[in-house]
Motif scaffolding. Structure first.
Motif, PDB file in Angstrom:
ATOM      1  N   VAL A 138      10.105  -4.274  50.052  1.00 21.81           N
ATOM      2  CA  VAL A 138       9.443  -3.281  50.896  1.00 21.81           C
ATOM      3  C   VAL A 138      10.346  -2.052  51.013  1.00 21.81           C
ATOM      4  O   VAL A 138       9.894  -0.904  50.900  1.00 21.81           O
ATOM      5  N   GLY A 139      11.640  -2.299  51.216  1.00 21.24           N
ATOM      6  CA  GLY A 139      12.603  -1.207  51.282  1.00 21.24           C
ATOM      7  C   GLY A 139      12.754  -0.485  49.959  1.00 21.24           C
ATOM      8  O   GLY A 139      12.937   0.739  49.920  1.00 21.24           O
ATOM      9  N   ASN A 140      12.657  -1.228  48.847  1.00 17.28           N
ATOM     10  CA  ASN A 140      12.754  -0.603  47.533  1.00 17.28           C
ATOM     11  C   ASN A 140      11.571   0.327  47.264  1.00 17.28           C
ATOM     12  O   ASN A 140      11.736   1.416  46.701  1.00 17.28           O
ATOM     13  N   VAL A 141      10.378  -0.117  47.658  1.00 15.66           N
ATOM     14  CA  VAL A 141       9.195   0.737  47.501  1.00 15.66           C
ATOM     15  C   VAL A 141       9.355   1.993  48.353  1.00 15.66           C
ATOM     16  O   VAL A 141       9.050   3.113  47.906  1.00 15.66           O
ATOM     17  N   ALA A 142       9.844   1.837  49.576  1.00 15.10           N
ATOM     18  CA  ALA A 142      10.087   2.988  50.449  1.00 15.10           C
ATOM     19  C   ALA A 142      11.110   3.931  49.821  1.00 15.10           C
ATOM     20  O   ALA A 142      10.947   5.163  49.867  1.00 15.10           O
ATOM     21  N   GLY A 143      12.160   3.367  49.222  1.00 16.48           N
ATOM     22  CA  GLY A 143      13.170   4.190  48.551  1.00 16.48           C
ATOM     23  C   GLY A 143      12.584   4.973  47.391  1.00 16.48           C
ATOM     24  O   GLY A 143      12.943   6.129  47.152  1.00 16.48           O
ATOM     25  N   GLY A 144      11.661   4.328  46.652  1.00 11.14           N
ATOM     26  CA  GLY A 144      10.992   5.023  45.563  1.00 11.14           C
ATOM     27  C   GLY A 144      10.202   6.209  46.069  1.00 11.14           C
ATOM     28  O   GLY A 144      10.180   7.283  45.443  1.00 11.14           O
ATOM     29  N   THR A 357       4.028  -3.502  48.884  1.00  5.97           N
ATOM     30  CA  THR A 357       3.554  -2.126  49.013  1.00  5.97           C
ATOM     31  C   THR A 357       2.597  -1.983  50.187  1.00  5.97           C
ATOM     32  O   THR A 357       2.622  -0.971  50.911  1.00  5.97           O
ATOM     33  N   LEU A 358       1.757  -2.973  50.408  1.00  2.00           N
ATOM     34  CA  LEU A 358       0.844  -2.941  51.547  1.00  2.00           C
ATOM     35  C   LEU A 358       1.615  -2.943  52.866  1.00  2.00           C
ATOM     36  O   LEU A 358       1.244  -2.240  53.819  1.00  2.00           O
ATOM     37  N   VAL A 359       2.691  -3.719  52.927  1.00  2.00           N
ATOM     38  CA  VAL A 359       3.529  -3.726  54.136  1.00  2.00           C
ATOM     39  C   VAL A 359       4.162  -2.350  54.325  1.00  2.00           C
ATOM     40  O   VAL A 359       4.202  -1.814  55.444  1.00  2.00           O
ATOM     41  N   GLY A 364       5.555   1.920  56.859  1.00  2.61           N
ATOM     42  CA  GLY A 364       6.352   3.059  56.396  1.00  2.61           C
ATOM     43  C   GLY A 364       7.745   2.673  55.951  1.00  2.61           C
ATOM     44  O   GLY A 364       8.469   3.460  55.362  1.00  2.61           O
ATOM     45  N   LYS A 365       8.152   1.450  56.239  1.00  2.00           N
ATOM     46  CA  LYS A 365       9.468   0.951  55.848  1.00  2.00           C
ATOM     47  C   LYS A 365       9.476  -0.551  56.065  1.00  2.00           C
ATOM     48  O   LYS A 365       8.540  -1.122  56.646  1.00  2.00           O
ATOM     49  N   ALA A 366      10.538  -1.195  55.606  1.00  2.62           N
ATOM     50  CA  ALA A 366      10.673  -2.633  55.857  1.00  2.62           C
ATOM     51  C   ALA A 366      10.968  -2.850  57.339  1.00  2.62           C
ATOM     52  O   ALA A 366      11.736  -2.093  57.938  1.00  2.62           O
ATOM     53  N   PRO A 367      10.364  -3.860  57.965  1.00  5.18           N
ATOM     54  CA  PRO A 367      10.640  -4.131  59.379  1.00  5.18           C
ATOM     55  C   PRO A 367      12.122  -4.342  59.618  1.00  5.18           C
ATOM     56  O   PRO A 367      12.774  -5.113  58.896  1.00  5.18           O
ATOM     57  N   GLY A 368      12.681  -3.657  60.619  1.00  9.64           N
ATOM     58  CA  GLY A 368      14.122  -3.697  60.844  1.00  9.64           C
ATOM     59  C   GLY A 368      14.666  -5.103  61.048  1.00  9.64           C
ATOM     60  O   GLY A 368      15.665  -5.490  60.437  1.00  9.64           O
ATOM     61  N   THR A 369      13.995  -5.891  61.874  1.00 12.53           N
ATOM     62  CA  THR A 369      14.469  -7.245  62.149  1.00 12.53           C
ATOM     63  C   THR A 369      14.443  -8.105  60.893  1.00 12.53           C
ATOM     64  O   THR A 369      15.380  -8.869  60.625  1.00 12.53           O
ATOM     65  N   LEU A 370      13.364  -7.963  60.108  1.00 13.18           N
ATOM     66  CA  LEU A 370      13.271  -8.746  58.868  1.00 13.18           C
ATOM     67  C   LEU A 370      14.351  -8.344  57.882  1.00 13.18           C
ATOM     68  O   LEU A 370      14.869  -9.179  57.137  1.00 13.18           O
TER      69      LEU A 370
END
Length: 437
Positions: A138-144, A357-359, A364-370
């Motif tokens: 999820v973070g990688n997709v956001a980085g892209g 990608t749906l998450v 908008g980003k990977a959930p912080g806690t996760l």
């Protein structure tokens, strides 16, 4: 003459290429607990496979988190960060030499090896890897998305979606394996060349950096352990080795090639980190105070103006999409076997990318806690997985086809294993704090 020992669709055959064509050059036969090849791949094919495998591991390690880590620690430590990079590379080589050799010689994935030692261990390892791989994806997709935004100004959400679509197209290709190998090599070379250019333009103090590579003014153990976890933690540990055996390179006869590829993968990662370090160090040493939330982007812009910012976008995007591909591929390798049909593996890989990608689109980003939990679990994956590797190396020669494992390599592995236990203990402490908090 027909082969009465093999039947079914060509995709069921472990030596079929990605288009489903029979390739006897890569044929594998089961011998006891070990899968060995009846014929080795042609030399040109083997080089291509190993090059793709080592770049898959290297580019998987060079993700958005890698870039953020390097920028943060360079600003914090200055030229002394060079020693942390150097020491982490040495430790990483010891880890990957053992991981690649055991997996490569046995011809078995890490999960399969774990289950051979004790039923359920491989499953547990797989659960950890898949969970961590998904969250970080999820973070990688956001980085892209951020990378494309820096390059073109396109909204980062649409940039993330475009990144995911391009990654999906790789696995929808009729020759997904070939496409995967070529793409990660190209992305890796592009990142190194661009970062090298900015490193030259920023004018870093090379002499001081070289001196502090071996004689640092300060040593930060926490930084070193973070770097180790970031370059061989989680799914990254197995990305290259799994790709290598999936493509048909395995067995005692390939030991030299396997070892060279494992060392090269870490060196490629180290070169990229060192060049990124120099690019940012040149800006910091020039007296510029980096204070934004994106230190690396700010440094590139100071070093090369607006073109520097665009180039940073290219690097961030390349790092992100290659990590999306690597995380999805490696995670699915723990969910399947090499007997799983190619289209099923690709469908699962695509599904993982789409779901992450749906998450991203929702949050908008990977959930912080996760992210924290996944990072902590990555700290547990290394000691658990490395324990499996060393037990096989030292006690289970039968799984290595009778191969006599080098004592020096096993000894180096045990020393590093103790370090992974230290990292794992720290990870358990963090997870406990998070759970109770």
């Amino acid at each position: 003459m027909t082969n009465n020992n093999r039947s079914g669709n060509a995709q069921d055959m472990p030596w079929a290429d990605d288009s489903g064509n029979h390739d006897p050059e890569n044929a594998e036969t089961a011998v006891g607990d070990v899968v060995t090849k009846s014929r080795l791949p042609k030399p040109e094919s083997k080089r291509s496979i190993l090059l793709g495998a080592l770049f898959l591991m290297a580019t998987s390690a060079i993700g958005p988190g890698f870039i953020t880590q390097t920028a943060t620690f360079t600003v914090k430590m200055g030229a002394a960060f060079a020693f942390a990079i150097f020491l982490s590379i040495i430790v990483d080589i010891a880890v990957q030499l053992n991981v690649w050799r055991v997996i490569g010689v046995s011809g078995l994935r890490a999960g399969e090896l774990g289950n051979r030692l004790l039923p359920g261990v491989g499953v547990l390892l797989g659960i950890f890897v898949v969970f961590g791989g998904f969250v970080f994806n999820v973070g990688n997709v956001a980085g892209g998305g951020l990378g494309i935004n820096a390059m073109t100004g396109l909204d980062s959400t649409w940039g993330g979606i475009l990144t995911a679509v391009l990654a999906v197209l790789v696995f929808l290709s009729k020759k997904a394996g070939v496409a995967l190998d070529k793409i990660v090599v190209v992305l890796g070379v592009v990142m190194i060349l661009i970062t090298g250019y900015v490193a030259v333009v920023s004018g870093p103090p090379i002499g001081d950096a070289l001196r502090q590579t071996v004689l640092p003014d300060t040593v930060d153990v926490a930084v070193i352990t973070t770097l180790i976890g970031g370059t061989v933690g989680g799914y990254i540990t197995y990305a290259g080795a799994h790709r290598m055996i999936d493509a048909g390179v395995s067995g005692p006869d390939d030991v030299r090639s396997i070892s060279n590829a494992s060392i090269t993968s870490i060196i490629v990662t180290g070169v990229m980190r060192y060049l990124l370090f120099l690019a940012i160090l040149g800006v910091v040493a020039g007296g510029v105070a980096l204070t934004s939330s994106n230190l690396a982007a700010e440094a590139f812009q100071h070093a090369a103006g607006d073109i520097g910012l665009r180039l940073f976008g290219v690097i961030l995007w390349a790092a992100s999409i290659s990590s999306v591909i690597g995380a999805a591929y490696t995670s699915v390798s723990f969910m399947t076997t090499r007997e799983t049909k190619t289209w099923i593996r690709n469908a699962l890989t695509v599904g993982m990318i789409v779901l992450s990608t749906l998450v991203f689109m929702t949050l908008g980003k990977a959930p912080g806690t996760l992210l924290v939990i996944a990072g902590t679990i990555n700290g547990l994956i290394l000691p658990l997985g490395f324990t499996v590797i060393l037990v096989v190396a030292i006690f289970r020669r039968d799984l290595l086809g009778g191969y006599k494992y080098p004592k020096w390599l096993a000894s180096a592995g045990v020393i590093v294993w103790l370090l992974t236990l230290y990292l794992g203990a720290g990870a358990v402490g963090k997870l406990s704090t998070l759970w109770n908090g």
